[in-house]
Design a protein around this motif. Structure first.
Motif, mmCIF file in Angstrom:
data_model
loop_
_atom_site.group_PDB
_atom_site.id
_atom_site.type_symbol
_atom_site.label_atom_id
_atom_site.label_comp_id
_atom_site.label_asym_id
_atom_site.label_seq_id
_atom_site.Cartn_x
_atom_site.Cartn_y
_atom_site.Cartn_z
ATOM 1 N N ALA A 1 1.408 7.298 -6.115
ATOM 2 C CA ALA A 1 0.207 8.050 -6.480
ATOM 3 C C ALA A 1 0.319 9.519 -6.073
ATOM 4 C CB ALA A 1 -1.014 7.429 -5.822
ATOM 5 N N ASP B 1 0.834 -1.204 0.000
ATOM 6 C CA ASP B 1 0.000 0.000 0.000
ATOM 7 C C ASP B 1 0.867 1.250 0.000
ATOM 8 O OD1 ASP B 1 -2.209 -1.538 0.069
ATOM 9 O OD2 ASP B 1 -2.644 -1.261 2.194
ATOM 10 N N ALA C 1 -0.117 8.118 6.491
ATOM 11 C CA ALA C 1 -1.496 7.724 6.187
ATOM 12 C C ALA C 1 -1.627 6.212 6.064
ATOM 13 C CB ALA C 1 -1.960 8.387 4.889
ATOM 14 N N VAL C 2 -0.559 5.556 5.602
ATOM 15 C CA VAL C 2 -0.645 4.118 5.389
ATOM 16 C C VAL C 2 -0.215 3.329 6.629
ATOM 17 C CG1 VAL C 2 0.165 2.203 3.995
ATOM 18 C CG2 VAL C 2 -0.269 4.404 2.931
ATOM 19 N N GLU D 1 2.413 1.974 -3.322
ATOM 20 C CA GLU D 1 1.379 2.467 -4.220
ATOM 21 C C GLU D 1 1.033 3.923 -3.898
ATOM 22 O OE1 GLU D 1 -3.168 1.336 -5.568
ATOM 23 O OE2 GLU D 1 -2.212 0.191 -3.966
ATOM 24 N N ALA D 2 0.905 4.204 -2.602
ATOM 25 C CA ALA D 2 0.528 5.553 -2.179
ATOM 26 C C ALA D 2 1.603 6.561 -2.553
ATOM 27 C CB ALA D 2 0.285 5.580 -0.676
#
Lengths: 399, 298
Positions: free
Chosen positions: A37, A30, A52-53, A33-34
């Protein structure tokens, strides 16, 4: 995206795990990926993206910040990553150097070192406190191991325990042939099956569950001899029931719920022993209750919780404060039960100032003759409310 | 329907356009959630603007807002769907009177969408004219673990199974915002699905911006004093520190009273707007309010 980023995030996740954050392999994916992004432009954005993750609890935020600082500071790593990620720059020249051989170990060592620093700070704080408060003694405690008999008896006793008011009605329903309400869904389905000639009314009733139990236990010097028994009791209870939260206090309040969730009683007690710093020292009941009221009561006293308070009520500091905190606690829970081992002396009377301050704010006062045996503890909790458990009767008798 | 923001800065601007003054951390989480299609879990004390985020997002993105307010005992019948039993019974009676004999046909008719009452979760999975809606699951901590486990299933696949009808799946996943006041810990499994953010009290600078944007009637000097006062009492040992919502209420109350500056008497009279526990109010009234206010003005 370069494999280097994924690698670094994996290392960082490992460092966080080492520092005690529960991070699974999914979170690493995650995070990669974050970061991809988010098109990160600054260090701050990078920080909050990973935050955040990886952070799933407010308490973990500080640990994360510390680990982030220590880990990404190394070799200006962060600037390189941002350079490759930023949409504004076409990408930094690839870094051909292999990561330093000891990169991971270094990060872990850094984290460990920071942990030590924390402990040091705590000790300094404690030393400073010692000058103002004479009675805070920090010490470890070793419990005698549980025998197999004890463990078996504990299970059996918990099974038989029946506290008064120990069921609360929920707002959910279950099928019940003698229920008062009609279960429309089941009625209709049954009607369809039978062809709809005569309708049999299916019924339902509110489901009942045990309310959460919150135990707040005094582990100061005067209670020391009972500690093992009631911790064992609470361990067995935690094992059996859905919601049990346990707090220990002497001069400071510690939440040991997670420690008591270990299945093995010896291991659970050893964990408690590690987490709590103020075994068998002084008592500050009102300060500890104040911390509980402010930090925890709104988080654990929900859904009709019962509070079990284990203390002898021998408070030396201000009793007006104590009365106020007890009042606050009493108004935050469904029922407040006080277990007091002072009754071991035959002629116990509620004369001590601290006890008189606390008594008006409890629903049940359950004195125990001998808290050393779990059997008496369970019996005391199961007894029907009577004059012997009425706090007002105790107050009247003593005045 | 507005386009989703393409960067953290755009997210900040978007929230700003809805009169929501966010810090960069919050904007980052919202941006990531929109970009990655993940639910956001917002935790924080009451009155710090968690629910407001969902409302502002719905407004600025031009999406429908579907709200599921959680409470103890919330069940599938009030969260997802229920059958219209009265209607169904009527249909069965009428079919009987009309001499219908085909039971399968009757069953198919009675358990069709005609008699299905859709609750928030099911509504959120349906196609909407304005694009995928914002689904606000408010105060999740109030419900119990059983519902949380059910929600986990909905949030991972965005589909719901109605035994009589089959599986209903969202063509476009809704934007999910879950809030919690942390009156109990949310289960790790659900947290894992979400991006987490703790909404804290704002610092003085941001709180002043919020006040200016939400209570523009308040005189500048008064706003400044209100913010300094609230920031100062948050540092005190109170049972419940005032949230941003209380600051805004208080500012509105003071504007209604035509106040231009704080004075001890005014503060004492209106303390009930700011503090909601008698202990806290007493403590504040007993303290030296004049000295406190003077120190703010200095």
């Amino acid at each position: 995206m370069s494999g280097r980023l994924a690698e670094n995030i994996t290392f960082f996740a490992r460092a966080l795990r080492e520092a005690g954050l529960p991070i699974g392999p999914g979170a690493v994916l995650d995070a990669v990926e974050a970061v991809e992004a988010a098109q990160i432009g600054t260090k701050q954005d990078f920080f909050w993206t990973l935050h955040a993750v990886f952070v799933k609890k407010h308490e973990h935020s500080a640990v994360f910040a510390q680990a982030f600082g220590l880990f990404w500071k190394r070799r200006a790593l962060i600037e390189k990553i941002i350079a490759t990620l930023s949409p504004h720059s076409p990408g930094a020249p690839p870094d051909d150097k292999k990561p330093d051989a000891g990169a991971l170990r270094a990060a872990q060592a850094l984290l460990k070192q920071s942990k030590n620093e924390e402990i040091k700070e705590e000790q300094i704080e404690f030393n400073a406190r010692l000058t103002v408060s004479e009675r805070e003694i920090l010490q470890r405690k070793d419990f005698a191991q549980m025998t197999a008999d004890e463990v078996r008896d504990a299970r059996r006793l918990i099974e038989t325990m029946q506290m008064p008011d120990d069921w609360v009605k929920t707002r959910r329903f279950r099928p019940d042939a003698r229920g008062l309400r009609i279960d429309a869904r089941r009625t209709l389905r049954a009607a369809l099956r039978s062809g709809g000639n005569a309708m049999h009314l299916e019924r339902r009733e509110r489901a009942e569950v045990h309310p959460p139990v919150v135990a707040i236990c005094d582990i100061s010097g005067s209670m020391a001899e009972y500690t093992r028994t009631f911790l064992h009791f609470l361990h067995a209870l935690t094992d059996k029931r859905r919601h049990v939260e346990t707090f220990l206090f002497g001069t400071r309040l510690t939440n040991v719920t997670r420690a008591l969730r270990r299945r093995d009683p010896d291991e659970a007690l050893a964990r408690c022993s590690e987490e709590v710093k103020d075994w068998a020292g002084g008592t500050r009941i009102s300060t500890s209750l104040h911390r509980f009221n402010v930090d925890w009561s709104r988080r654990v006293l929900t859904q009709g919780a019962i509070v079990l308070l284990f203390t002898d009520g021998l408070e030396r500091d201000g009793t007006t404060e104590l009365g106020r905190e007890m009042d606050r606690l009493h108004r935050s829970c469904r029922k407040l039960v006080w277990l007091n081992p002072l009754l071991r002396w035959g002629g116990f009377e509620a004369k001590a100032e601290g006890i008189r301050a606390m008594l008006p704010h409890v629903d049940e006062f359950r004195p125990i003759h001998n808290l050393n045996a779990m059997k008496t503890l369970v019996e005391a909790l199961s007894a029907k409310p009577s004059l012997a458990t009425d706090p007002r009767a105790w107050l009247r008798r003593a005045s | 329907m507005a386009a989703l923001p393409q960067s953290i800065d755009e997210t900040l601007t978007l929230l700003q356009s809805g009169d929501y003054v966010a810090d960069r951390a919050l904007a980052t989480v919202i941006f990531l959630a929109l970009k990655l299609g993940r639910p956001i879990l917002l935790e924080g004390e009451a009155g710090v603007g968690k629910t407001e985020i969902a409302k502002v997002l719905a407004k600025t993105l031009g999406r429908d807002l579907i709200r599921l307010q959680c409470y103890e005992g919330l069940d599938v019948a009030s969260a997802v769907y229920e059958w219209n039993y009265a209607g169904q019974m009527m249909a069965i009676r009428l079919a009987e009177a009309g001499g219908a004999t085909d039971r399968t046909e009757l069953e198919n008719d009675v358990f069709s969408e005609k008699y299905l009452i859709k609750r928030p979760l099911l509504q959120a999975l349906e196609p909407h004219v304005n694009g995928a809606p914002i689904l606000l699951i408010d105060e999740l901590d109030r419900t119990d673990e059983a519902f949380e486990a059910f929600l986990l299933e909905v949030l991972s696949d965005f589909q719901v199974t109605v035994p009589e009808l089959g599986t209903i799946k969202a063509a476009h996943a809704p934007i999910v915002i879950v809030t919690s006041n942390r009156t109990r810990e949310i289960h790790d499994a659900l947290k894992r699905r979400c991006l987490y953010h703790w909404v804290g009290y704002p610092n003085a600078e941001r709180e002043l911006k919020i006040l200016k944007s939400r209570a523009p009637d308040a005189p500048a000097k008064l706003s400044q004093e209100i913010v300094s006062f609230v920031q100062a009492i948050r540092k005190e040992d109170l049972f419940k520190a005032p949230g941003v919502a209380e600051t805004l209420d208080w500012a509105q109350a003071l504007v209604e009273l035509d106040a231009v500056a704080l004075d001890p008497e005014l503060v004492t009279d209106t303390l009930g707007v700011l503090l909601k526990y008698q202990d806290d109010i007493q403590k504040m009234q007993a303290s030296d309010l004049k000295a406190k206010i003077d120190s703010l003005k200095a």
